[in-house]
Enzyme design. Sequence first.
Site: not given
Length: 179
Positions: A63, A105, A121, A123, A125, A138-139
């Site tokens: 981020w 998550n 985290d 990554e 999910d 996801k991801d």
Amino acid sequence: MTAQRFAPGDLVVRREVLLGEVWFAVPTICVEDTPELLALYLPPGAEFGFPESGTFPAGRHPWQAAGHRAWTGHGKLMLHRPGDAHSVDVFWSGPERAFAGWYFNLQDPLRRTPVGVDTLDHELDLWWGADADRYVWKDVELFAQRLVEGRYPGMATAIRAEGDRVGALLDAGRRWWDE
């Protein structure tokens, strides 16, 4: 000795620790803290904190690299159970804040600190949209890339296993968070 409990309304700093270095922090608000559940709210506009220096073998936080400085959109509610290697996050959409879905998550189990909680985290999910019949992963590609970068040394099997465990609970209709 019993771990410190937070009171509703307390500021709780959620930090991500990568390979022993804090590389991300964000303020959240305690909604509930019991022996069975820590519920934290990430409000809209919560500013992200990134260290200016440090050793980051896997690079800067994504981020930070993308220029994100604060949480955008609606806030989210993050539900954590002690020892779980994931949180169950609630998302809303639109001006009426309609329920958008559940986000699972995958992350390190929370560790309490004097100012909040530490995690990392992972990554990878799962997402179950409000109108969907089933969850989706996801991801997956991003997770594979992060493994190559060395972000989760020796953790790949455990992270995937936690995702499979959460998926099996969802498939079996076991959704403690609906309560």
